[in-house]
Write a protein that holds these residues in place. Structure first.
Motif, PDB file in Angstrom:
ATOM      1  N   TRP A   1       7.706  14.017   0.270  1.00 39.84           N
ATOM      2  CA  TRP A   1       7.713  14.100  -1.196  1.00 39.84           C
ATOM      3  C   TRP A   1       8.954  13.483  -1.819  1.00 39.84           C
ATOM      4  CZ3 TRP A   1       3.289  15.067  -3.385  1.00 39.84           C
ATOM      5  CH2 TRP A   1       2.316  15.757  -2.637  1.00 39.84           C
ATOM      6  N   THR A   2       9.863  13.024  -0.995  1.00 39.49           N
ATOM      7  CA  THR A   2      11.086  12.476  -1.561  1.00 39.49           C
ATOM      8  C   THR A   2      10.856  11.181  -2.320  1.00 39.49           C
ATOM      9  OG1 THR A   2      11.553  11.494   0.570  1.00 39.49           O
ATOM     10  CG2 THR A   2      12.711  13.530   0.057  1.00 39.49           C
ATOM     11  N   PHE A   3       9.697  10.588  -2.117  1.00 40.72           N
ATOM     12  CA  PHE A   3       9.472   9.326  -2.823  1.00 40.72           C
ATOM     13  C   PHE A   3       9.637   9.488  -4.327  1.00 40.72           C
ATOM     14  CE2 PHE A   3       5.257  11.240  -2.718  1.00 40.72           C
ATOM     15  CZ  PHE A   3       4.747  10.973  -3.987  1.00 40.72           C
ATOM     16  N   LEU A   4       9.330  10.671  -4.827  1.00 37.98           N
ATOM     17  CA  LEU A   4       9.456  10.892  -6.271  1.00 37.98           C
ATOM     18  C   LEU A   4      10.903  10.801  -6.730  1.00 37.98           C
ATOM     19  CD1 LEU A   4       6.928  13.793  -6.836  1.00 37.98           C
ATOM     20  CD2 LEU A   4       6.795  11.474  -7.742  1.00 37.98           C
ATOM     21  N   GLU A   5      11.819  10.997  -5.809  1.00 36.52           N
ATOM     22  CA  GLU A   5      13.223  10.961  -6.193  1.00 36.52           C
ATOM     23  C   GLU A   5      13.768   9.534  -6.254  1.00 36.52           C
ATOM     24  OE1 GLU A   5      15.251  13.932  -3.722  1.00 36.52           O
ATOM     25  OE2 GLU A   5      13.303  14.925  -3.709  1.00 36.52           O
ATOM     26  N   SER A   6      12.971   8.587  -5.809  1.00 42.01           N
ATOM     27  CA  SER A   6      13.384   7.210  -5.941  1.00 42.01           C
ATOM     28  C   SER A   6      12.924   6.692  -7.304  1.00 42.01           C
ATOM     29  CB  SER A   6      12.744   6.378  -4.830  1.00 42.01           C
ATOM     30  OG  SER A   6      12.144   5.221  -5.348  1.00 42.01           O
ATOM     31  N   PRO A   7      13.851   6.119  -8.064  1.00 40.20           N
ATOM     32  CA  PRO A   7      13.489   5.647  -9.405  1.00 40.20           C
ATOM     33  C   PRO A   7      12.285   4.704  -9.393  1.00 40.20           C
ATOM     34  CG  PRO A   7      15.857   5.614  -9.143  1.00 40.20           C
ATOM     35  CD  PRO A   7      15.285   5.955  -7.792  1.00 40.20           C
ATOM     36  N   TYR A   8      12.202   3.876  -8.359  1.00 40.15           N
ATOM     37  CA  TYR A   8      11.066   2.949  -8.319  1.00 40.15           C
ATOM     38  C   TYR A   8       9.750   3.701  -8.202  1.00 40.15           C
ATOM     39  CZ  TYR A   8       7.646  -0.400  -6.695  1.00 40.15           C
ATOM     40  OH  TYR A   8       6.502  -1.134  -6.566  1.00 40.15           O
ATOM     41  N   PHE A   9       9.661   4.591  -7.244  1.00 38.99           N
ATOM     42  CA  PHE A   9       8.402   5.305  -7.071  1.00 38.99           C
ATOM     43  C   PHE A   9       8.131   6.291  -8.204  1.00 38.99           C
ATOM     44  CE2 PHE A   9       8.861   4.039  -2.519  1.00 38.99           C
ATOM     45  CZ  PHE A   9       7.696   3.290  -2.470  1.00 38.99           C
ATOM     46  N   ALA A  10       9.210   6.847  -8.741  1.00 36.40           N
ATOM     47  CA  ALA A  10       9.021   7.742  -9.878  1.00 36.40           C
ATOM     48  C   ALA A  10       8.346   6.978 -11.009  1.00 36.40           C
ATOM     49  CB  ALA A  10      10.361   8.305 -10.343  1.00 36.40           C
ATOM     50  N   ARG A  11       8.852   5.784 -11.270  1.00 32.72           N
ATOM     51  CA  ARG A  11       8.281   4.959 -12.322  1.00 32.72           C
ATOM     52  C   ARG A  11       6.852   4.529 -11.980  1.00 32.72           C
ATOM     53  NH1 ARG A  11      12.856   3.152 -14.658  1.00 32.72           N
ATOM     54  NH2 ARG A  11      12.846   2.455 -16.778  1.00 32.72           N
ATOM     55  N   LEU A  12       6.665   4.101 -10.744  1.00 35.42           N
ATOM     56  CA  LEU A  12       5.345   3.651 -10.330  1.00 35.42           C
ATOM     57  C   LEU A  12       4.336   4.798 -10.444  1.00 35.42           C
ATOM     58  CD1 LEU A  12       3.762   1.253  -9.066  1.00 35.42           C
ATOM     59  CD2 LEU A  12       4.185   2.313  -6.845  1.00 35.42           C
ATOM     60  N   THR A  13       4.760   5.960 -10.026  1.00 39.04           N
ATOM     61  CA  THR A  13       3.887   7.128 -10.081  1.00 39.04           C
ATOM     62  C   THR A  13       3.519   7.461 -11.520  1.00 39.04           C
ATOM     63  OG1 THR A  13       5.006   7.985  -8.116  1.00 39.04           O
ATOM     64  CG2 THR A  13       3.644   9.525  -9.370  1.00 39.04           C
ATOM     65  N   GLY A  14       4.525   7.512 -12.355  1.00 46.65           N
ATOM     66  CA  GLY A  14       4.276   7.815 -13.756  1.00 46.65           C
ATOM     67  C   GLY A  14       3.390   6.776 -14.417  1.00 46.65           C
ATOM     68  N   ALA A  15       3.696   5.533 -14.156  1.00 43.83           N
ATOM     69  CA  ALA A  15       2.921   4.454 -14.776  1.00 43.83           C
ATOM     70  C   ALA A  15       1.481   4.471 -14.265  1.00 43.83           C
ATOM     71  CB  ALA A  15       3.573   3.109 -14.490  1.00 43.83           C
ATOM     72  N   THR A  16       1.311   4.772 -13.017  1.00 40.60           N
ATOM     73  CA  THR A  16      -0.036   4.839 -12.459  1.00 40.60           C
ATOM     74  C   THR A  16      -0.825   5.962 -13.127  1.00 40.60           C
ATOM     75  OG1 THR A  16       0.739   4.027 -10.313  1.00 40.60           O
ATOM     76  CG2 THR A  16      -1.378   5.167 -10.345  1.00 40.60           C
ATOM     77  N   ALA A  17      -0.206   7.118 -13.212  1.00 39.42           N
ATOM     78  CA  ALA A  17      -0.879   8.256 -13.829  1.00 39.42           C
ATOM     79  C   ALA A  17      -1.189   7.957 -15.293  1.00 39.42           C
ATOM     80  CB  ALA A  17      -0.013   9.500 -13.709  1.00 39.42           C
ATOM     81  N   ALA A  18      -0.243   7.356 -15.979  1.00 36.02           N
ATOM     82  CA  ALA A  18      -0.433   7.068 -17.398  1.00 36.02           C
ATOM     83  C   ALA A  18      -1.575   6.086 -17.613  1.00 36.02           C
ATOM     84  CB  ALA A  18       0.854   6.501 -17.991  1.00 36.02           C
ATOM     85  N   THR A  19      -1.530   4.997 -16.880  1.00 36.47           N
ATOM     86  CA  THR A  19      -2.552   3.971 -17.048  1.00 36.47           C
ATOM     87  C   THR A  19      -3.923   4.511 -16.672  1.00 36.47           C
ATOM     88  OG1 THR A  19      -0.841   2.407 -16.347  1.00 36.47           O
ATOM     89  CG2 THR A  19      -3.075   1.561 -16.562  1.00 36.47           C
ATOM     90  N   ALA A  20      -3.961   5.237 -15.573  1.00 34.55           N
ATOM     91  CA  ALA A  20      -5.231   5.791 -15.130  1.00 34.55           C
ATOM     92  C   ALA A  20      -5.794   6.748 -16.167  1.00 34.55           C
ATOM     93  CB  ALA A  20      -5.045   6.508 -13.798  1.00 34.55           C
TER      94      ALA A  20
END
Lengths: 420, 420
Positions: free
Chosen positions: A161-180
DNA sequence: ATGAAAGCGCTAACAT
DNA sequence: ATGTTAGCGCTTTCAT
C-alpha cells in the motif's frame, strides 16, 4: 403468485416497512403496527395504501428530503437496540403504495417509457416520500456490468500500500478515480501485487494495472479471467490488454539535452533497480544518449524506490571518483528538498557546480531555495487517456489494443540553470 | 421452460461458448461452429456436451490453469475484430456440461451440502476446465450485500483528490483498504466532498468519512440513505454513525510538555484554518495548555493545508515580534525538510535556538539533518479500529455508536532535543 | 446424495 | 398509457 402475496411467509415483517404507517399516527403505538401487519397480509397492504394517501399532503412540505421517512421511522423506535434492521424500501413497495405497477414506477423514475405527467409525478413523489433508493446490485445484475474498475500497481509488491505515499502514484490514483467517476465508473483499490483471491469476488468490468513489474502474475491472471486490462506499454500485443504510457526515452532525452545546453558534460543518472518497463527504458535511453553524445555513462542504481535508498544512491553518485559529475538527474520518487540537501552536504553548490533535476510530481520542488527542476510524467494525462480508452473498449466494444504515448513535461527551475 | 431451452432465442450464441468445441477441432472451421449453433438449438446443446466429454482428457494435463480454455478460445478467433464478445460461462453451463444440476455444482464449488466425493470432484473439474468464474453481482444480490465500502474525506473538497497527496491521508487510505480487504471488503474511492450522485449507484454497505468538515452534507446524506457511516468523533450520537478518532488534546499536550521539559517557554503553534474536529480541538487544547502553564498563546493559522500556505505561516510564526519563539509545533501536513529550511532561512539554528516538531506521517522527517521530531496520528491504528468496528456493525449487527480514541505517538528526534 | 424451483430487486419485451 | 411477465446468475430451502 401475485405481487400482494409476495410478502407472505418469506418476509412477514415487510408490511411494517410501509411508510405511511409510521407517518400516520406518530405515537399511536409502534408495537401495535408491528402486530397488525404480522398477522394479516391483505390488511397490511390495505392499511399501507390508505395511510400513504393521507401522508401525501404532509410530505409536500419538504421537496428535497428523500430521507424524511427513513428518519421518522428511525425516530419511532428509539429504545429498541435489538430490533432487526428495517428492510429497505423496494420498487414493489413504492408501486403498491402508489397503486401502480413496478414497470410504471421504474419508467417514471428512470425517465423512460411514455407515461402521463400525473402518473410520473405521483410515482416520483411516492418514491421520494418513502425514501426509496434503487438497489444498485439488482441494477448491475440486470445491466450485466457493475461499472466498477479495479486499480492495482505492480511496483512495491512487498509493501502493498505504500504506493499511495509516492506523489506520482498518489496523483495517478486520484486522477484515475476522478476520470473514471466522471464517466460513471467507480474505482476499487487493490494492493500492489494482488492475488486472484483479492479481486475474484468483485464484479470488476476492467482493471487498471499501473507499472507492472516483469515477473508479476497480475496481468496474466486478469486476462485469463477475461477481465480487460489497462496498463503500460509492456502489455502491448496481449489480447484483451490495452495500454497508455509515458515516453521514457523523452524523459532522458529532454533532461540531458537541457543539461547539455547548460554546459554539463558529466551528467549522472540515479534510477531505482526496478523491473518496470519505465525504469528499464530509462536505463536504455540513458546509455543511448550518452553514446550519441560521446559522454561517459554515469549512473547509480538505488536499491529501492524509497527516499532512504535513493538519497544514499545520490550520495554515491555525487562522490564518484576524482572527476565529479556536473549534473544530476534523479529518476525516482525522492523528495526534492532531501536531494538538494544531500548535494549540499557533500559540498556542491546548486546550480553553481551541479545542475539538478528530478523526475517527480512532488510539489515541494517549487518551495526549495533554489526551486528544483522537475520532469512530470503527467499522471493526470495518463489517467485520462487510459480511462478514455477503457470506456471506449467497454462501451463501444473497441477491440484494437493500440495504445497512446503521453508526452512528459520538463519544468525548468533555478536548480538546473547555470547562473550569469 | 427447461434448462436446455434457456439458450433459445434470447442468447443464440451461447452454444458456441461450450469449451469443448474450440478445443476439439482447432482449425476445423470456426465459422461452421457459429452457423451450426445459430441454426439448431437442440443440436447445439448436444454438440456442446459431446465435445466437452472429448476435451476432458486433454484438460487433465494442467491442473491449476483455470484460464486454459479462455485462452484457447481467444486464440481460435484471431482476425475477428468485430465478433461479439464471448459470453461468460455460467453455473448452468458447467452443470449441463458435467451432467449435473446447478444445485449440485454450486454446492460442490462452495463446499456446502453433502455430495459424494466423485461428484464434487467432477463438478470442480468441469468448472475449472471451462474457466468458470462465479458472477459476483449475482452472488451479491443473493447475499443482500456487496461487501463494498466507500471512502471519502471531508477536507479539501475544493480539490477533491489532492487528499491522496497528503502523507496522512495516503496512509489512512491505504490502511483502510488493506484492513477492509483482509476482512473481505473492498474499498471504492470517492472524491472529497462527494455528492449523492457520485455514490448513489454503488451498492455500498457502509462509508468511511475521514475528517468531515463542519458544513459538509456527506454524513447527513449517507445517514438519510440509511448507509452506516464511520467517521471521527464529530458524528458522535448520530444514529447510524460510528466513530474512531485520535486524541487531539494529547497531540498538543504531549508535544508541548516535551518542549517545556526541554526548557522552551515561548512555543508557537502553526495550524491550518480548517473546520475539521481535529483542528478545532487542537486549537482549543493549545489555549488550555498555555493557560494552564501560564504561557502566552502564540499561534498562526495557515490559510490552507498545503505546503505553500503552511510554510508561509511558519515564516510568519517565526518572525513575530522582538520576542522570538523558542519552539515550533506544526500541526499541518507540511514537508518536514521544507519547514526546517524555512526556519534556517529566517536565521534559526535547530535545535539550538528553536525546537521543532511536526505532526506528520512524512518519512522524509528521518532523513533531514537534524532529523525532525514528529507526532504520528497513527492512521494505521485508526483504520484498523474503524474497520474492526465497521465489521462488527455490519456482521454482528452491533448497534452501539460508541467509538474509540486512538493514542498518538511522539517520535522524538534531534530537532527537538536541546544539545549538551 | 441429488435435483427442482423459488426468489434476491430490477428492467425491458411484450401484451393490453 | 399502463400492466404482466420473463429473466439477469446465483444460493437455498425443500422434495425426492
Amino acid at each position: 403468485m401475485t405481487e400482494a402475496s409476495e410478502h407472505d411467509g418469506a418476509t412477514p415483517e415487510r408490511g411494517a416497512a410501509v411508510p405511511g404507517q409510521d407517518g400516520h399516527g406518530g405515537g399511536t403505538g409502534d408495537a401495535g403496527v408491528g402486530t397488525r401487519t404480522r398477522s394479516g397480509t391483505g390488511a397490511g397492504a390495505g392499511a399501507g395504501t390508505g395511510a400513504g394517501d393521507g401522508a401525501e399532503a404532509e410530505a409536500g412540505t419538504g421537496a428535497g428530503d428523500a430521507g424524511a421517512w427513513a428518519e421518522r421511522s428511525g425516530a419511532a423506535r428509539p429504545g429498541r437496540a435489538a430490533a432487526p434492521p428495517v428492510p429497505r424500501v423496494r420498487l414493489v413497495d413504492v408501486a403498491r403504495e402508489a397503486g401502480l405497477s413496478k414497470t410504471t414506477v421504474s419508467a417514471a423514475l428512470n425517465g423512460t417509457g411514455r407515461l402521463s405527467p400525473e402518473v410520473r409525478e405521483k410515482a416520483r413523489d411516492t418514491a421520494r416520500r418513502m425514501g426509496y433508493r434503487p438497489n444498485a446490485t439488482a441494477r448491475q445484475l440486470r445491466a450485466g456490468r457493475a461499472r466498477l474498475i479495479g486499480y492495482v500497481v505492480g511496483e512495491l509488491a512487498d509493501t502493498p500500500w505504500t504506493f499511495l505515499e509516492s506523489p506520482y502514484f498518489a496523483r495517478l490514483t486520484g486522477a484515475t478515480a476522478a476520470t473514471a467517476l466522471a464517466r460513471g465508473y467507480a474505482v476499487v483499490l487493490l494492493p500492489a501485487g494482488s492475488l486472484q483471491s483479492e479481486w475474484a469476488a468483485l464484479p470488476l468490468d476492467a482493471v487498471v494495472v499501473a507499472d507492472p513489474v516483469a515477473d508479476d502474475r497480475i496481468v496474466e491472471d486478469l486476462l485469463a479471467a477475461r477481465i480487460p486490462v489497462f496498463s503500460d506499454r509492456s502489455v502491448e500485443g496481449r489480447p484483451g490488454a490495452h495500454w497508455v504510457d509515458v515516453d521514457a526515452t523523452a524523459v532522458v532525452g529532454q533532461t540531458l539535452d537541457h543539461f547539455h545546453a547548460q554546459g554539463a558534460r558529466r551528467p549522472v543518472l540515479v534510477v531505482p533497480d526496478s523491473t518496470t518497463r519505465f525504469h528499464r527504458e530509462v536505463d536504455a535511453a540513458h546509455r543511448a544518449w550518452c553514446a550519441a553524445h560521446g559522454l561517459p555513462v554515469l549512473s547509480v542504481r538505488a536499491a529501492e524506490p524509497g527516499n532512504g535508498p535513493v538519497i544514499q544512491a545520490v550520495e554515491t553518485a555525487l562522490g564518484v571518483g576524482p572527476d565529479r559529475p556536473d549534473a544530476l538527474l534523479v529518476v525516482a520518487e525522492a523528495s526534492p528538498p532531501l536531494v538538494l540537501d544531500a548535494a549540499r552536504r557533500i559540498g556542491y553548490d546548486v546550480p553553481g557546480d551541479l545542475l539538478l533535476a528530478c523526475v517527480s510530481e512532488d510539489e515541494t520542488a517549487v518551495h526549495t531555495e533554489p526551486p528544483v527542476t522537475t520532469l512530470s510524467l503527467r499522471p493526470d494525462a495518463v489517467a485520462e487517456a487510459g480511462i478514455a480508452h477503457l470506456v471506449a473498449v467497454l462501451e463501444q466494444g473497441l477491440r484494437e489494443t493500440g495504445g497512446a504515448l503521453v508526452p512528459v513535461r520538463l519544468d525548468v527551475r533555478a536548480s538546473s540553470v547555470r547562473r550569469g
